[in-house]
Design an enzyme around this catalytic site. Structure first.
Site, PDB file in Angstrom:
ATOM      1  N   HIS A 219      80.963  61.541  50.926  1.00  0.00           N
ATOM      2  CA  HIS A 219      80.327  60.846  49.806  1.00  0.00           C
ATOM      3  C   HIS A 219      81.031  61.093  48.473  1.00  0.00           C
ATOM      4  O   HIS A 219      80.699  60.431  47.482  1.00  0.00           O
ATOM      5  CB  HIS A 219      78.855  61.272  49.706  1.00  0.00           C
ATOM      6  CG  HIS A 219      77.964  60.537  50.656  1.00  0.00           C
ATOM      7  ND1 HIS A 219      78.142  60.576  52.018  1.00  0.00           N
ATOM      8  CD2 HIS A 219      76.902  59.714  50.453  1.00  0.00           C
ATOM      9  CE1 HIS A 219      77.218  59.849  52.605  1.00  0.00           C
ATOM     10  NE2 HIS A 219      76.463  59.310  51.687  1.00  0.00           N
ATOM     11  N   SER A 223      83.523  55.852  51.627  1.00  0.00           N
ATOM     12  CA  SER A 223      84.059  55.426  52.912  1.00  0.00           C
ATOM     13  C   SER A 223      85.369  54.668  52.737  1.00  0.00           C
ATOM     14  O   SER A 223      85.588  54.000  51.725  1.00  0.00           O
ATOM     15  CB  SER A 223      83.053  54.527  53.636  1.00  0.00           C
ATOM     16  OG  SER A 223      81.839  55.204  53.861  1.00  0.00           O
ATOM     17  N   LYS A 247      73.383  46.516  60.171  1.00  0.00           N
ATOM     18  CA  LYS A 247      74.557  46.444  61.040  1.00  0.00           C
ATOM     19  C   LYS A 247      74.599  47.622  62.009  1.00  0.00           C
ATOM     20  O   LYS A 247      74.881  47.462  63.206  1.00  0.00           O
ATOM     21  CB  LYS A 247      75.810  46.423  60.172  1.00  0.00           C
ATOM     22  CG  LYS A 247      77.085  46.002  60.886  1.00  0.00           C
ATOM     23  CD  LYS A 247      78.201  45.818  59.884  1.00  0.00           C
ATOM     24  CE  LYS A 247      79.431  45.219  60.536  1.00  0.00           C
ATOM     25  NZ  LYS A 247      80.500  44.932  59.541  1.00  0.00           N
ATOM     26  N   ASP A 248      74.301  48.821  61.508  1.00  0.00           N
ATOM     27  CA  ASP A 248      74.284  50.001  62.364  1.00  0.00           C
ATOM     28  C   ASP A 248      73.147  49.930  63.382  1.00  0.00           C
ATOM     29  O   ASP A 248      73.288  50.400  64.519  1.00  0.00           O
ATOM     30  CB  ASP A 248      74.150  51.264  61.515  1.00  0.00           C
ATOM     31  CG  ASP A 248      75.428  51.593  60.764  1.00  0.00           C
ATOM     32  OD1 ASP A 248      76.504  51.178  61.217  1.00  0.00           O
ATOM     33  OD2 ASP A 248      75.351  52.263  59.714  1.00  0.00           O
ATOM     34  N   GLU A 291      85.112  67.923  83.658  1.00  0.00           N
ATOM     35  CA  GLU A 291      84.497  66.639  83.350  1.00  0.00           C
ATOM     36  C   GLU A 291      85.546  65.673  82.795  1.00  0.00           C
ATOM     37  O   GLU A 291      86.560  66.087  82.233  1.00  0.00           O
ATOM     38  CB  GLU A 291      83.381  66.823  82.323  1.00  0.00           C
ATOM     39  CG  GLU A 291      82.133  67.485  82.896  1.00  0.00           C
ATOM     40  CD  GLU A 291      81.324  66.550  83.764  1.00  0.00           C
ATOM     41  OE1 GLU A 291      81.751  66.271  84.914  1.00  0.00           O
ATOM     42  OE2 GLU A 291      80.262  66.100  83.322  1.00  0.00           O
TER      43      GLU A 291
END
Length: 433
Positions: A219, A223, A247-248, A291
């Site tokens: 922040h 971004s 959107k998320d 894995e």
């Protein structure tokens, strides 16, 4: 965030005014994920993976806490306690399948998040600390996942613990002491389970703390975006809420839909069948494999088959495996290009996709038996992996001529929209800037 045009939180309700004056939590949330957080207006669906990773982490923490209430960290009953959860605990099968497959989906979104960062240059200044905290989270995830896999105390879990912890014995002078300390003895046993259970329960909360630091660090500069152009004014941004929360949320719905299909219809597709056999120290599996999300690093580990000078092959493999992750910390200084986004770097874009193919090949050979031709392929793929970051990336950054960047984010978005309108009208579009 230091953008002067960002909205500031001013509560109007008396209760919210009272809370905000004594505990500014509403203001913090508003500035972190609300309308007070301006976000570049051109970020695409690839930026959903950060939020999805946070959701995946919370799913793992919540299900893990509930599962811990029924799990017994004792080598004599650990496997039976897992079966007890599956058969006798109300919805225990669902909790375990969500937790087990949630680990795989957590790694999927984190790997996609990392490759998105590599493509758009999210590691470049001024976001170096954000990127480095992300690498720390990856290391903590890998440690947590490995310890959680051992807790099942199945055949593959037991021998996976034996093989991976034995790697530390390759470290000169202190290796044997570290190996014994990790296991609590000379072989995986009850002390090993207690150590791994304690750390497996603790590390997710450490990861959550580092995630908070990462968001805090993000922040400050804000971004990044697909063009890599810095935000220059209010026309370049939109409030995080409601534009990007919607959107998320859409991306989250798709993620949960796919996740639910795997949990309910393919719950064991991402696991190994040998882990449904109780651990047996006297019976070694034909093919010991971790894995799937560890396969690329496991391939790098096994790529070293002969001693180099006075360094044993085992030690070389261990060093290379850890170096393949630590190397990511130095990306901000290995990539010297002034352009962030690979979308404007045509030469490097080719090498980026070669890297993607190389990682897929490493994953393939990492899950294959340690025999030819897989060993030779892993050696070639491992060599390219390190050459990409240490040789190709610095050279391409120095000699490449990037494409012209747009003057601003808003101009790039609006000009793209105008070109679409012109094409829809049947006219010949103007050349891209």
């Amino acid at each position: 965030m230091s953008f002067p045009w960002a909205k500031h939180y001013e509560p109007t309700h008396p209760l919210m005014q009272y809370i905000d004056s004594r505990l500014p939590l509403p203001r913090l949330v508003y500035n972190a994920v609300g309308a007070g957080y301006p976000v570049p207006r051109n970020i695409n669906w690839m930026y959903n993976f950060g939020v999805l990773a946070g959701v995946a982490l919370m799913i793992q923490i919540i299900t893990g806490v509930v599962l811990a209430m029924h799990y017994a960290a004792d080598s004599t009953v650990a496997f039976d306690s897992v079966e007890h959860i599956m058969r006798d605990v109300n919805s225990g099968w669902l909790l375990r399948y969500v937790h087990m497959n949630g680990a795989s989906f957590f790694f999927i979104v984190v790997y996609l998040h990392i490759f998105r960062g590599l493509y758009y240059g999210s590691y470049k200044a001024p976001r170096e600390v954000v990127w480095m905290l992300g690498v720390v989270i990856l290391l903590l995830m890998m440690a947590t996942a490995f310890m959680g896999y051992v807790l099942v105390w199945g055949q593959m879990s037991f021998w996976g613990a034996a093989v991976i912890t034995n790697l530390f014995s390759a470290i000169p002078l202190v290796g044997d002491a570290i190996h014994t300390w990790l296991l609590g003895g000379f072989t995986p046993d009850n002390a090993t389970l207690n150590r791994f259970f304690s750390l497996h329960f603790l590390l997710p909360f450490v990861i959550l703390g580092v995630v908070i630091l990462k968001i805090w660090a993000l922040h400050i500069p804000g971004s990044t975006n697909p063009t890599g152009v810095d935000v220059q004014g209010p026309a370049d941004t939109l409030p995080f809420h409601p534009y990007f929360t919607a959107k998320d949320f859409f991306g989250l719905c798709i993620y949960l839909l796919i996740f639910s299909v795997v949990v309910f219809f393919l719950p064991n597709a991402l696991g190994h069948p040998d882990n449904y056999i109780p651990a047996n120290p006297l019976s070694t599996p034909t093919h010991i494999v971790p894995e799937w999300y560890f396969w690329p690093f496991y391939a790098i580990l096994r790529a070293f088959t002969i001693d180099v000078l006075f360094i044993p092959a085992k030690l070389m493999g261990v060093l290379a495996m850890f170096a393949s992750i630590i190397l990511l910390l130095f990306l901000p200084w290995l990539d010297t290009s002034r352009v962030k986004s690979t979308a404007y770097r045509p030469m490097y874009r080719i090498w980026f996709w070669v890297l993607c193919v190389d990682v897929v090949i490493l994953a393939w050979v990492g899950g294959a038996p340690a025999e030819e031709p897989y060993v030779r392929i892993s050696q070639l793929a491992s060599a390219y992996y390190f050459a990409h970051f240490l040789i190709i990336l610095p050279i391409v950054s120095a000699i490449e001529r990037p494409l012209p960047l747009p003057n601003s984010i808003a101009k790039a978005v609006l000009s793209k929209g105008k070109r679409k309108d012109v094409m829809a009208a049947g006219a010949v579009p103007a050349p891209a800037e």
